[in-house]
Each structure stands twice: as structure tokens, then as C-alpha cells.
Design a protein around this motif. Structure first.
Motif, PDB file in Angstrom:
ATOM      1  N   ARG A  63      -6.148  68.866 -28.337  1.00  0.00           N
ATOM      2  CA  ARG A  63      -7.313  69.565 -27.806  1.00  0.00           C
ATOM      3  C   ARG A  63      -8.275  69.846 -28.950  1.00  0.00           C
TER       4      ARG A  63
ATOM      5  N   SER B 232     -11.670  72.014 -29.986  1.00  0.00           N
ATOM      6  CA  SER B 232     -12.454  73.166 -29.533  1.00  0.00           C
ATOM      7  C   SER B 232     -13.611  73.419 -30.480  1.00  0.00           C
TER       8      SER B 232
ATOM      9  N   SER C 148     -14.103  73.342 -25.094  1.00  0.00           N
ATOM     10  CA  SER C 148     -12.849  72.679 -25.446  1.00  0.00           C
ATOM     11  C   SER C 148     -12.678  71.409 -24.622  1.00  0.00           C
TER      12      SER C 148
ATOM     13  N   ARG D  99      -9.769  68.371 -23.720  1.00  0.00           N
ATOM     14  CA  ARG D  99      -8.438  67.768 -23.763  1.00  0.00           C
ATOM     15  C   ARG D  99      -8.428  66.636 -22.745  1.00  0.00           C
TER      16      ARG D  99
END
Length: 242
Positions: free
Chosen positions: A63, A65, A80, A82
Motif C-alpha cells: 500500500r 500512502s 492511499s 492498494r
């Protein structure tokens, strides 16, 4: 007579040496020294800056961010990503906006719920707390132990500060590990709080800190590795990459 003289000499030498040792630090004194290391110019209260953070976890996609913090304006932004999912959280004082996107479906917007707005505030508190340490330990409602403990972690001895929180502010017991020479913060851990402000040692996590990221005169830990307290199982790594 000669034996008594030697005893007196040894006692005098020990007393002289003990007087040369620095006095035992109190908790507030240790905190001040740690803050002097991490924020020597006192810049945290007026912090304006952004961070790019990579999170890696076992068996999970990474992920990335993007965090923007402006303390004077009381604004916070987190974007963020992912996989194909992007979450955007923005907090301006008491106003919150949330957006969720799925890149695999062009022009799509995922449904946001009340919990997403609550999460935006939680994320603001999370990032400003962890990346504002140890300066955040001066916040109202923070109970800093007067006594400084000495503990070993990974075969190194640290000066350890216990922190509790007043009801309504926090419900965990925290321990912060500082290098005994530089007062650099190198680890922290938390447990759920039981009665009488005692930690429940079957709960919580510990976080190892390494390297440094310097921003606006502040030394932040660049890498944070998370583990469970109970079995030392590895959880994740957060790394500031920009």
C-alpha cells in the motif's frame, strides 16, 4: 589500623565516583531530552509537510500512502492506494470528505458509509500521533510516568518511559524506548489497559524504529516494523520513501 585505612580509602573513592554519576532522570526530564533530539527547534506545533509512505505486509499487496499534514490550518489529507482501490480522506477542522475509487472500473465511485467518515478522523489522529512522537506526549490528557525504567530490547538496554492516558483521551498503556546516550526514540509498544492503569500483557504490539527522515528540522523514524507483543509475530513495515 592499616586495614581500617584501606576501607576508608575504598569508601571515599566509591563516594567520589558516585557523585560524578549523572542524577537519575525523571520521566518528564527524559521526555524533554528526547524532544530536544527529535525536534531541536520546536517546529512540530507549526508543522506543514507531506510524506509518502510504503506499507508492506506478508501475503498482502503493498500500500502506498500520500499524507499531507498542516497543523496550523488544522487540515489533513490521506490518499492511499492498494491494487486498484484508492481511498481519499480529507479533514478540515471539523469538516470531513471521503472518496473511494476502483481503477479497474473507469468512472466508478465506491459507496462511502458513515464509518468511512469516522475512519478519516481516526487516520488523522493516527498519522499525527505516530509521526509526531515523542512531541505528542506533551498533549493534554497524557500521563507521563515520573519514574524512568530500564529495559532490554534486542539485547540493547534502553531508558523506558511509561505513558497512560486520561479517560476519553486514550485507553492503551504505552512504553517508549530511548537510547540512553542520545535519547533517540528507537522503539515503542502498547498494551490494552486493565484496572489501575496496568497493561494487559497478552495484547498489543511493539514497533521497532530505524533510520531517520528529516523534514522541517524534525527527525522522524524512517522505518517502522510492527510485531505482536504476545508471540513476536511480524505484522508489517512502514517506510517513508519521500
Amino acid at each position: 589500623m592499616k586495614h581500617s585505612y584501606l576501607i576508608l580509602m575504598v569508601f571515599a573513592f566509591a563516594k567520589a565516583n558516585s557523585q560524578e554519576l549523572p542524577p537519575q532522570l525523571t520521566g518528564p526530564q527524559l521526555l524533554n531530552k528526547a524532544i530536544a533530539y527529535h525536534d531541536p527547534q520546536g517546529n512540530w506545533s507549526k508543522f506543514i509537510g507531506n510524506l509518502e509512505i510504503l506499507m508492506t505486509m506478508p501475503d498482502t499487496e503493498d500500500r502506498i500512502s500520500y499524507v499531507d499534514i498542516n497543523l496550523p490550518a488544522k487540515t489533513f489529507e490521506l490518499i492511499s492506494k492498494r491494487g486498484d482501490i484508492i481511498n481519499e480522506y480529507r479533514v478540515f477542522k471539523d469538516s470531513v470528505t471521503v472518496a473511494k475509487l476502483d481503477l479497474s472500473q473507469p468512472d466508478s465511485t465506491l459507496t462511502t458509509m458513515e464509518a468511512d467518515f469516522e475512519r478519516a478522523v481516526t487516520m488523522r489522529n493516527y498519522y499525527t500521533y505516530l509521526y509526531g512522537l515523542p512531541m505528542k506526549l506533551k498533549d493534554p490528557g497524557t500521563i507521563v510516568s515520573y519514574e524512568v525504567q530500564k529495559k532490554k530490547l534486542n539485547k540493547k538496554e534502553y531508558l523506558v518511559l511509561q505513558v497512560n492516558y486520561k479517560p476519553g483521551v486514550g485507553s492503551d498503556v504505552w512504553f517508549f524506548y530511548f537510547d540512553p546516550i542520545t535519547y533517540k526514540m528507537e522503539a515503542y509498544q502498547f498494551y490494552k489497559e486493565k484496572e489501575n492503569r496496568q497493561p494487559d500483557y497478552s495484547t498489543g504490539e511493539y514497533i521497532l524504529l530505524s533510520e531517520e527522515h528529516k523534514i522541517n528540522g524534525i527527525r522522524m523514524p524512517r522505518v517502522r516494523k510492527w510485531y505482536y507483543n504476545k508471540d513476536k509475530k511480524y505484522l508489517a513495515t512502514d517506510t517513508i520513501i519521500k
